[in-house]
Design a protein around this motif. Sequence first.
Motif, mmCIF file in Angstrom:
data_model
loop_
_atom_site.group_PDB
_atom_site.id
_atom_site.type_symbol
_atom_site.label_atom_id
_atom_site.label_comp_id
_atom_site.label_asym_id
_atom_site.label_seq_id
_atom_site.Cartn_x
_atom_site.Cartn_y
_atom_site.Cartn_z
ATOM 1 N N LYS A 134 0.791 4.283 -2.722
ATOM 2 C CA LYS A 134 0.739 5.677 -2.273
ATOM 3 C C LYS A 134 1.883 6.478 -2.914
ATOM 4 O O LYS A 134 1.683 7.586 -3.394
ATOM 5 C CB LYS A 134 0.840 5.733 -0.755
ATOM 6 N N SER A 160 0.836 -1.202 0.000
ATOM 7 C CA SER A 160 0.000 0.000 0.000
ATOM 8 C C SER A 160 0.873 1.255 0.000
ATOM 9 O O SER A 160 0.510 2.276 -0.589
ATOM 10 C CB SER A 160 -0.957 0.006 1.191
ATOM 11 N N ASN A 161 2.056 1.185 0.629
ATOM 12 C CA ASN A 161 2.981 2.326 0.607
ATOM 13 C C ASN A 161 3.521 2.578 -0.794
ATOM 14 O O ASN A 161 3.738 3.726 -1.179
ATOM 15 C CB ASN A 161 4.136 2.126 1.584
ATOM 16 N N CYS A 187 1.164 7.254 -6.512
ATOM 17 C CA CYS A 187 0.173 8.338 -6.611
ATOM 18 C C CYS A 187 0.829 9.691 -6.351
ATOM 19 O O CYS A 187 0.550 10.669 -7.060
ATOM 20 C CB CYS A 187 -0.966 8.113 -5.619
#
Length: 79
Positions: A58, A54-55, A61
Motif C-alpha cells: 500500500k 500488505s501495508n 502504491c
Amino acid sequence: MVDLGDLAVDKGYCTEDNMGLGLAELAEIVLKKKVDDDYQDVGIRRWDEEDLSSNQVKCACIDGFLALEIGRVLREQKN
C-alpha cells in the motif's frame, strides 16, 4: 525523469536548503494534503524482505501516486 525536489525549488515551493523533503512533506506543501502517519511508519520497515506486507505494498502504491500527482501539479504551473 525529473527530480521533484529540483522542480519544487524551480516553482518556488521550497529552497535549496530544504529540497531534500520526502514525498509526504512535498504532498503537504504542493497538494495541500496530509499523508496519514501510518504511511510514514511503514517507510522505515525492511524493504529488502522477499515478501512485503500488505501495508508495504500500500505504501509503495501511495508513493507512486504521490510522485505522479506532485510532478503533474508542478509541471502544469507557470513559473
